[in-house]
Scaffold this active site. Structure first.
Site, PDB file in Angstrom:
ATOM      1  N   LYS A 100       0.821  -1.228   0.000  1.00  0.00           N
ATOM      2  CA  LYS A 100       0.000   0.000   0.000  1.00  0.00           C
ATOM      3  C   LYS A 100       0.843   1.261   0.000  1.00  0.00           C
ATOM      4  CE  LYS A 100       0.295  -2.196   4.015  1.00  0.00           C
ATOM      5  NZ  LYS A 100      -0.212  -3.167   4.948  1.00  0.00           N
ATOM      6  N   VAL A 127      -5.430  -3.160   0.224  1.00  0.00           N
ATOM      7  CA  VAL A 127      -6.462  -2.634   1.130  1.00  0.00           C
ATOM      8  C   VAL A 127      -7.348  -3.788   1.584  1.00  0.00           C
ATOM      9  CG1 VAL A 127      -8.420  -1.049   1.384  1.00  0.00           C
ATOM     10  CG2 VAL A 127      -6.526  -0.438  -0.135  1.00  0.00           C
ATOM     11  N   GLY A 182       1.581 -11.940  12.773  1.00  0.00           N
ATOM     12  CA  GLY A 182       1.914 -11.484  11.419  1.00  0.00           C
ATOM     13  C   GLY A 182       0.976 -10.414  10.893  1.00  0.00           C
ATOM     14  N   LYS A 200      -4.294   3.350   2.956  1.00  0.00           N
ATOM     15  CA  LYS A 200      -5.419   2.599   2.378  1.00  0.00           C
ATOM     16  C   LYS A 200      -6.571   3.518   2.007  1.00  0.00           C
ATOM     17  CE  LYS A 200      -4.044  -1.565   4.856  1.00  0.00           C
ATOM     18  NZ  LYS A 200      -4.109  -2.253   6.158  1.00  0.00           N
TER      19      LYS A 200
HETATM   20  N1  HSE Z   1      -0.555  -4.052   9.217  1.00  0.00           N
HETATM   21  C1  HSE Z   1      -1.675  -4.148   8.355  1.00  0.00           C
HETATM   22  C2  HSE Z   1      -2.942  -4.266   9.215  1.00  0.00           C
HETATM   23  C3  HSE Z   1      -1.529  -5.328   7.445  1.00  0.00           C
HETATM   24  O1  HSE Z   1      -2.812  -4.543  10.418  1.00  0.00           O
HETATM   25  O2  HSE Z   1      -4.034  -4.052   8.714  1.00  0.00           O
HETATM   26  C4  HSE Z   1      -2.550  -5.429   6.359  1.00  0.00           C
HETATM   27  O3  HSE Z   1      -2.456  -4.361   5.450  1.00  0.00           O
END
Ligand code: HSE
Length: 404
Positions: A100, A127, A182, A200
């Site tokens: 993004k 997104v 993750g 986003k």
């Molecule tokens: N770090 C981002 C989130 C990952 O927590 O939404 C997905 O774009």
């Protein structure tokens, strides 16, 4: 056989390999062709991995291979991800990405380059993780004017807020768990401070309005300043505090912002918990539609990447790409002109609350023990709110917009 290269073998890159391996047969059956991972570009080696023999360290190996038609960039960060994406498009290869940061900053330029080369530049995974939102906005809602898009765009912060609220978990512990799963960015400040959601929302705004605003030009607030009092007031009002990305048009200008909002129970976004994202699109013909699903995580995000790989391969030679132009200063709306209901907490007692009614037009309020009262106002701009405050001669403790 569709030959692809994966750039970046981290959480999403390895997830993409996993999806392609795990669902190899059904992907081939549905596409009529198999997808082969010819190269994996990474700084590291993966000698234990079954695809370890595909690892290369030089992008030129991929750029010079005429068999590779799709490059999937999942490196994260702007550089060299942008430079490699540009080089791949220049070499006549389609590029798909979950990045993004690159799409929000260089999307207009990369789409133009892809168009001039007759290849695709696709970013469904950038997104909402695995939620289909880019393609529906671009294709399925093409006959609609988009009125607004609002919602939860960051899984990590929604996971943290949900854990803190439901389980009383401390902020640092909830963040550590999101990192272990993750969900978080390499630097989780991008999640916590709202920058990830900002990237986003500008991508969604560009799809809706054709203008790509820089994330650094919009108002962005994260979750680190949310207080227990704000959460308690939200509860008392039948609302939940959520980190919301929002975009709409004000006149012919584009408003995009990120910040904590009070979301009433009547809005489906209120009920979205954990790592899930929910994106509420308001379109003139369709009305409101909620796009809901896993907003982060290895396999959900990889699912979106693989769908783009298949789409790029199947539309080879006739890509359908949106037209974006970079925003000029006069394209940007002032957030102070946004009209919405607002939660106010003002100093005073029940009598003061009753008097304030005339200025703010609310129909419900709660009085709190520490000399303040809270209410949800009628829809008003920040300018009107400032005027109402001055005329009512009340002292503001804090205010927060409501997402109806
Ligand atoms: N770090 C981002 C989130 C990952 O927590 O939404 C997905 O774009």
């Amino acid at each position: 056989m569709i030959q692809i290269a994966i750039l970046g073998f981290g959480v999403v890159g390895s997830g993409t390999a996993e999806v392609l391996t795990e669902n190899r047969a059904l992907i081939a059956a549905r596409c009529g062709e198999e997808v082969n991972i010819r190269y994996i570009l990474d700084l590291r080696d993966f000698p234990e991995h079954p695809l370890g023999n595909r690892v290369v360290h030089d992008i030129n190996v991929i750029l010079r291979d005429p068999e590779v038609s799709v490059v999937a960039e999942m490196m994260g960060g702007s550089h060299p991800a942008y430079d490699f994406s540009r080089a791949a498009l220049e070499a006549g290869k389609s590029v798909v990405t979950s990045n993004k940061e690159v799409v929000a900053t260089y999307g207009a330029e990369l789409l133009e380059l892809a168009r001039s080369k007759g290849v695709s530049y696709l970013f469904e995974a950038s997104v909402g993780g695995g939620i289909p939102i880019i393609r529906p906005l671009q294709n399925d809602l093409a006959c609609n004017e988009i009125l607004s898009i609002s919602g939860i765009l960051n899984g990590t912060t929604n996971f943290i807020l949900s854990k803190m609220k439901r389980e009383g978990v401390a902020f640092a512990d909830a963040l550590a768990e999101a990192q272990a799963l993750g969900y978080a960015e390499a630097n989780p400040a991008a999640d916590v401070d709202g920058l990830d959601a900002a990237r986003k929302i500008v991508i969604l705004a560009a799809l809706a309005f054709g203008v790509l605003v820089s994330p650094s030009d919009i108002r962005v607030e994260g979750i680190s300043h949310i207080t227990p009092e704000q959460t308690a007031v939200a509860d008392a009002m039948g609302c939940a505090v959520k980190l919301i990305g929002h975009t709409e048009r004000i006149g012919d200008r584009v408003l995009a912002l990120v910040g904590p909002h009070m979301v009433p129970e009547s809005n489906p976004v209120h009920h979205i918990e954990g790592v899930f994202n929910g994106i509420l699109v308001d379109a003139d013909m369709l009305g409101r539609a909620l796009f809901y699903g896993a907003g982060a995580g290895k396999l959900p995000t990889a699912s979106a990447v693989v769908s783009d790989i298949l789409s790029a391969a199947s539309s080879a030679g006739r890509p359908s790409l949106p037209h974006w132009r970079p925003a000029a200063p006069q394209d940007l709306a002032n957030p102070a002109d946004r009209r919405c209901r607002r939660c106010f907490v003002l100093e005073g007692d029940a009598a003061a609350a009753e008097k304030a009614k005339a200025f703010f037009g609310y129909d419900s309020f709660a009085v709190f023990g520490n000399g303040s009262f809270a209410f949800l106002s009628r829809p008003m701009t920040e300018r009107e709110a400032g005027r109402a405050l001055a005329e009512s001669r009340k002292t503001l403790r804090w205010t927060m917009p409501v997402l109806d």
